[in-house]
Motif scaffolding. Structure first.
Motif, PDB file in Angstrom:
ATOM      1  N   PRO A  30     -27.610  71.113 -73.526  1.00  0.00           N
ATOM      2  CA  PRO A  30     -27.544  69.780 -73.473  1.00  0.00           C
ATOM      3  C   PRO A  30     -27.374  69.215 -74.793  1.00  0.00           C
ATOM      4  CG  PRO A  30     -30.024  69.850 -72.574  1.00  0.00           C
ATOM      5  CD  PRO A  30     -29.016  71.150 -72.832  1.00  0.00           C
ATOM      6  N   ALA A  31     -27.525  67.614 -74.422  1.00  0.00           N
ATOM      7  CA  ALA A  31     -26.808  66.711 -75.870  1.00  0.00           C
ATOM      8  C   ALA A  31     -28.213  66.268 -76.756  1.00  0.00           C
ATOM      9  CB  ALA A  31     -26.037  65.757 -75.568  1.00  0.00           C
ATOM     10  N   ASP A  32     -29.095  67.370 -76.560  1.00  0.00           N
ATOM     11  CA  ASP A  32     -30.600  67.043 -77.287  1.00  0.00           C
ATOM     12  C   ASP A  32     -30.203  66.939 -78.986  1.00  0.00           C
ATOM     13  OD1 ASP A  32     -31.498  67.233 -74.650  1.00  0.00           O
ATOM     14  OD2 ASP A  32     -32.622  69.675 -75.432  1.00  0.00           O
ATOM     15  N   GLU A  33     -31.015  66.453 -80.005  1.00  0.00           N
ATOM     16  CA  GLU A  33     -31.285  66.380 -80.752  1.00  0.00           C
ATOM     17  C   GLU A  33     -30.965  67.248 -81.296  1.00  0.00           C
ATOM     18  OE1 GLU A  33     -31.676  63.565 -84.333  1.00  0.00           O
ATOM     19  OE2 GLU A  33     -33.589  64.189 -83.379  1.00  0.00           O
ATOM     20  N   LYS A  34     -30.058  67.650 -82.666  1.00  0.00           N
ATOM     21  CA  LYS A  34     -30.305  68.948 -83.277  1.00  0.00           C
ATOM     22  C   LYS A  34     -29.299  68.896 -84.695  1.00  0.00           C
ATOM     23  CE  LYS A  34     -27.679  71.212 -78.997  1.00  0.00           C
ATOM     24  NZ  LYS A  34     -27.491  70.000 -78.546  1.00  0.00           N
ATOM     25  N   ILE A  35     -30.387  69.114 -85.691  1.00  0.00           N
ATOM     26  CA  ILE A  35     -30.135  68.328 -87.015  1.00  0.00           C
ATOM     27  C   ILE A  35     -29.689  69.958 -87.816  1.00  0.00           C
ATOM     28  CG2 ILE A  35     -30.580  67.054 -88.745  1.00  0.00           C
ATOM     29  CD1 ILE A  35     -31.467  65.686 -87.752  1.00  0.00           C
ATOM     30  N   ASP A  36     -28.792  70.829 -88.207  1.00  0.00           N
ATOM     31  CA  ASP A  36     -28.792  71.476 -89.312  1.00  0.00           C
ATOM     32  C   ASP A  36     -29.120  71.526 -90.636  1.00  0.00           C
ATOM     33  OD1 ASP A  36     -27.342  73.870 -90.322  1.00  0.00           O
ATOM     34  OD2 ASP A  36     -25.673  73.818 -89.285  1.00  0.00           O
ATOM     35  N   ALA A  37     -30.886  72.252 -90.877  1.00  0.00           N
ATOM     36  CA  ALA A  37     -30.780  72.246 -92.281  1.00  0.00           C
ATOM     37  C   ALA A  37     -30.512  72.698 -93.729  1.00  0.00           C
ATOM     38  CB  ALA A  37     -32.550  72.039 -91.883  1.00  0.00           C
ATOM     39  N   PHE A  38     -30.149  73.765 -92.874  1.00  0.00           N
ATOM     40  CA  PHE A  38     -29.235  73.957 -94.050  1.00  0.00           C
ATOM     41  C   PHE A  38     -27.778  74.608 -93.846  1.00  0.00           C
ATOM     42  CE2 PHE A  38     -31.560  76.592 -98.188  1.00  0.00           C
ATOM     43  CZ  PHE A  38     -30.165  76.269 -98.486  1.00  0.00           C
ATOM     44  N   CYS A  39     -26.797  74.056 -94.052  1.00  0.00           N
ATOM     45  CA  CYS A  39     -25.188  74.370 -94.528  1.00  0.00           C
ATOM     46  C   CYS A  39     -24.140  74.099 -95.435  1.00  0.00           C
ATOM     47  CB  CYS A  39     -24.726  73.544 -92.609  1.00  0.00           C
ATOM     48  SG  CYS A  39     -24.784  71.922 -92.866  1.00  0.00           S
ATOM     49  N   PRO A  86     -22.510  69.349 -78.548  1.00  0.00           N
ATOM     50  CA  PRO A  86     -23.261  67.749 -78.331  1.00  0.00           C
ATOM     51  C   PRO A  86     -24.841  67.645 -79.089  1.00  0.00           C
ATOM     52  CG  PRO A  86     -22.378  69.290 -76.247  1.00  0.00           C
ATOM     53  CD  PRO A  86     -22.606  70.546 -77.289  1.00  0.00           C
ATOM     54  N   GLY A  87     -25.040  66.499 -79.344  1.00  0.00           N
ATOM     55  CA  GLY A  87     -25.981  66.204 -80.292  1.00  0.00           C
ATOM     56  C   GLY A  87     -26.505  67.380 -81.394  1.00  0.00           C
ATOM     57  N   TYR A  88     -25.071  67.400 -82.303  1.00  0.00           N
ATOM     58  CA  TYR A  88     -25.010  68.125 -83.513  1.00  0.00           C
ATOM     59  C   TYR A  88     -24.857  66.798 -84.452  1.00  0.00           C
ATOM     60  CZ  TYR A  88     -24.015  71.655 -86.774  1.00  0.00           C
ATOM     61  OH  TYR A  88     -23.740  72.639 -88.077  1.00  0.00           O
ATOM     62  N   ARG A  89     -26.168  67.337 -86.015  1.00  0.00           N
ATOM     63  CA  ARG A  89     -25.311  66.769 -86.911  1.00  0.00           C
ATOM     64  C   ARG A  89     -25.897  67.448 -88.228  1.00  0.00           C
ATOM     65  NH1 ARG A  89     -28.203  60.511 -88.206  1.00  0.00           N
ATOM     66  NH2 ARG A  89     -30.417  62.281 -87.123  1.00  0.00           N
ATOM     67  N   GLN A  90     -25.569  67.027 -89.118  1.00  0.00           N
ATOM     68  CA  GLN A  90     -25.747  68.292 -90.083  1.00  0.00           C
ATOM     69  C   GLN A  90     -26.620  67.732 -91.261  1.00  0.00           C
ATOM     70  OE1 GLN A  90     -22.145  69.260 -91.070  1.00  0.00           O
ATOM     71  NE2 GLN A  90     -21.979  70.694 -90.133  1.00  0.00           N
ATOM     72  N   LEU A  91     -27.971  68.365 -92.140  1.00  0.00           N
ATOM     73  CA  LEU A  91     -28.036  67.809 -93.457  1.00  0.00           C
ATOM     74  C   LEU A  91     -27.524  68.349 -94.365  1.00  0.00           C
ATOM     75  CD1 LEU A  91     -29.946  66.271 -95.084  1.00  0.00           C
ATOM     76  CD2 LEU A  91     -31.676  68.486 -94.532  1.00  0.00           C
ATOM     77  N   ILE A  92     -26.279  67.851 -95.132  1.00  0.00           N
ATOM     78  CA  ILE A  92     -25.401  68.670 -96.350  1.00  0.00           C
ATOM     79  C   ILE A  92     -26.435  69.186 -97.675  1.00  0.00           C
ATOM     80  CG2 ILE A  92     -23.771  68.036 -94.478  1.00  0.00           C
ATOM     81  CD1 ILE A  92     -23.977  65.584 -96.762  1.00  0.00           C
ATOM     82  N   ASN A  93     -25.712  69.995 -97.840  1.00  0.00           N
ATOM     83  CA  ASN A  93     -25.958  69.699 -99.149  1.00  0.00           C
ATOM     84  C   ASN A  93     -24.662  71.128 -99.935  1.00  0.00           C
ATOM     85  OD1 ASN A  93     -25.855  73.125 -98.979  1.00  0.00           O
ATOM     86  ND2 ASN A  93     -27.952  73.253 -98.767  1.00  0.00           N
ATOM     87  N   LEU A  94     -24.492  70.740-102.006  1.00  0.00           N
ATOM     88  CA  LEU A  94     -23.559  71.412-102.109  1.00  0.00           C
ATOM     89  C   LEU A  94     -23.306  73.107-101.921  1.00  0.00           C
ATOM     90  CD1 LEU A  94     -21.247  70.197-104.446  1.00  0.00           C
ATOM     91  CD2 LEU A  94     -22.394  70.574-105.550  1.00  0.00           C
ATOM     92  N   ARG A 339     -22.633  78.239 -83.241  1.00  0.00           N
ATOM     93  CA  ARG A 339     -23.202  78.784 -82.146  1.00  0.00           C
ATOM     94  C   ARG A 339     -23.726  79.738 -81.798  1.00  0.00           C
ATOM     95  NH1 ARG A 339     -18.671  80.869 -82.105  1.00  0.00           N
ATOM     96  NH2 ARG A 339     -17.253  79.187 -81.547  1.00  0.00           N
ATOM     97  N   SER A 340     -24.093  81.534 -83.151  1.00  0.00           N
ATOM     98  CA  SER A 340     -25.242  81.972 -82.861  1.00  0.00           C
ATOM     99  C   SER A 340     -26.584  81.458 -82.782  1.00  0.00           C
ATOM    100  CB  SER A 340     -24.968  83.300 -84.049  1.00  0.00           C
ATOM    101  OG  SER A 340     -24.702  82.516 -85.248  1.00  0.00           O
ATOM    102  N   SER A 341     -26.424  80.944 -84.014  1.00  0.00           N
ATOM    103  CA  SER A 341     -28.421  79.916 -84.135  1.00  0.00           C
ATOM    104  C   SER A 341     -28.655  79.627 -83.479  1.00  0.00           C
ATOM    105  CB  SER A 341     -28.217  79.899 -85.886  1.00  0.00           C
ATOM    106  OG  SER A 341     -27.151  80.081 -86.711  1.00  0.00           O
ATOM    107  N   LEU A 342     -27.454  78.605 -82.870  1.00  0.00           N
ATOM    108  CA  LEU A 342     -28.229  78.260 -81.813  1.00  0.00           C
ATOM    109  C   LEU A 342     -28.391  79.006 -80.556  1.00  0.00           C
ATOM    110  CD1 LEU A 342     -25.693  74.608 -81.304  1.00  0.00           C
ATOM    111  CD2 LEU A 342     -29.010  74.498 -81.679  1.00  0.00           C
ATOM    112  N   ALA A 343     -27.437  79.735 -80.318  1.00  0.00           N
ATOM    113  CA  ALA A 343     -28.273  81.194 -79.460  1.00  0.00           C
ATOM    114  C   ALA A 343     -29.348  81.585 -79.061  1.00  0.00           C
ATOM    115  CB  ALA A 343     -27.264  81.382 -79.284  1.00  0.00           C
ATOM    116  N   ASP A 344     -29.631  82.036 -80.737  1.00  0.00           N
ATOM    117  CA  ASP A 344     -30.171  82.876 -80.857  1.00  0.00           C
ATOM    118  C   ASP A 344     -31.933  81.870 -80.352  1.00  0.00           C
ATOM    119  OD1 ASP A 344     -29.643  84.797 -81.521  1.00  0.00           O
ATOM    120  OD2 ASP A 344     -30.116  84.444 -84.207  1.00  0.00           O
ATOM    121  N   VAL A 345     -31.847  80.474 -81.505  1.00  0.00           N
ATOM    122  CA  VAL A 345     -33.425  79.483 -80.690  1.00  0.00           C
ATOM    123  C   VAL A 345     -33.329  79.299 -79.215  1.00  0.00           C
ATOM    124  CG1 VAL A 345     -33.927  77.642 -80.705  1.00  0.00           C
ATOM    125  CG2 VAL A 345     -33.144  78.352 -83.360  1.00  0.00           C
TER     126      VAL A 345
END
Length: 373
Positions: A30-39, A86-94, A339-345
């Motif tokens: 589902p479109a639960d909140e997901k924030i990618d903390a290291f990309c 769905p529901g995915y955003r990113q915390l970006i870095n350089l 995709r693989s990181s979400l599947a692992d979780v």
């Protein structure tokens, strides 16, 4: 310009064909909140600068690595990839390379100011895509790094800072870095820790270069683990127990070798002859070494290895693990590691509250309302 330099990704990168894949649990969540903390991302101004530097050997292999990854630079490509989740955003870095490799300390300071301005603009312009950013700093000039960290957090709204496991071969428990650690603790920001070495770091003392890309596959994990050990035994966490150090790649080797880290380092000095005693001496610690290692945070960027994530969760606990993908460095050049990181979780035996905390809640707690949205 010198010789035949690599193509500039701003003009040369094109979207490749989609890679065939099997359906995974991440496809149907589902479109639960997901924030990618290291990309990672490479703003266009930074890409131009990176590809203009032909005479900096430390940048050569990393330029080659990034030049065919469209999502680093092209936002349209990146956003199409993100739409899969769905529901995915990113915390970006350089994106790498470290700013310290950009010539003189003055050049590095100029680069990180430009990069942080660009990261702030990207976050402000696309809050539905980017939940925030972690600033870049150049620790070849520690005083300037502290000034830039203050500017990035206080003026630009950075929620953290990304550093590397060493500064041109120097360990970060050296005394000269103390002002940076003190300020990061005072600002109470997330500190992302990224590994850093290249093929010039040999696999064996008798050799001059690393072979078979061992410097990346295994060397980066050693770098992270050695960094953690120096932070522990150098007394950084003893002096600043509130530091929020996010260790890339699931906390690296430490969870998997906790049996050596614990009882092994309880006997620190027992394997060292008396004439080398100085090699084992450091600031006094008030706890077992293992207890300090549990004070780090880890991410889920383990690339489709659920057994490794399970080990990290067992060691750090769900409250200290943050969802992250290391995108866009997967074979698909963007969505594969997400995709693989979400599947692992989703393969983990977790309570719903624990899963939600890993996917976004822990990051929100650590950044204390500084994220967008």
């Amino acid at each position: 310009m010198h010789g035949n330099r690599e193509r500039n990704p701003v003009t040369a990168l094109k979207t490749g064909p989609e890679t065939d894949r099997e359906t995974s649990p991440a496809d149907e969540e589902p479109a639960d909140e997901k924030i990618d903390a290291f990309c990672h991302i490479l703003p266009r101004a930074c890409a131009d600068r990176l590809f203009a530097l032909d005479d900096v050997p430390a940048l050569a292999n990393l330029r080659r690595r990034v030049m065919d990854i469209p999502a680093l630079v092209d936002l349209d490509v990146r956003f199409r990839q993100m739409d899969e989740f769905p529901g995915y955003r990113q915390l970006i870095n350089l994106a790498a390379p470290p700013a310290e490799d950009f010539g003189t300390p003055r050049s590095a300071v100029h680069y990180v100011r430009m990069a942080n301005d660009a990261l702030a603009d990207l976050t402000a312009g696309h809050p539905d895509r980017f939940a925030g950013f972690c600033a870049a700093v150049a620790l070849t000039d520690v005083d300037a790094a502290v000034v830039e960290l203050d500017r990035a957090v206080g003026e630009l709204g950075a929620v953290g800072v990304q550093i590397y496991t060493h500064v041109q071969g120097h360990a970060l428990d050296e005394h000269r870095f103390a002002p940076f650690w003190a300020r990061a603790a005072e600002l109470d920001v997330l500190v992302q820790v990224h590994p850093c070495r290249n093929a010039t770091w040999p696999d064996y003392p008798a050799e001059r270069r690393s072979r078979y890309e061992i410097w990346w596959t295994l060397g980066w994990e050693y770098d992270l683990s050695a960094f953690m050990a120096r932070i522990v035994f150098g007394g950084i966490l003893e002096r600043h127990p509130s530091l929020k150090l996010l260790i890339h790649h699931g906390g690296s080797m430490i969870p998997h070798f906790s049996g050596r880290v614990g009882p092994g380092w309880d006997q620190l000095g027992s394997r060292t002859p008396p004439e080398q005693r100085a090699d084992t001496e450091g600031p006094p610690l008030s706890k077992r070494p293992l207890d300090y290692f549990r004070m780090f945070y880890a991410d889920t960027a383990l690339f489709g290895a659920p057994h490794a994530l399970r080990c990290a969760l067992d060691f750090f606990g769900p409250e200290r693990v943050l969802f992250a993908s290391d995108s866009p460095y997967d074979p698909e050049k963007g969505p594969g590691y997400i995709r693989s990181s979400l599947a692992d979780v989703h393969r983990m035996d977790l309570a719903p509250g624990e899963r939600a905390a890993i996917l976004a809640g822990n990051l929100r707690r650590l950044t204390k309302g500084r994220l967008t949205g």
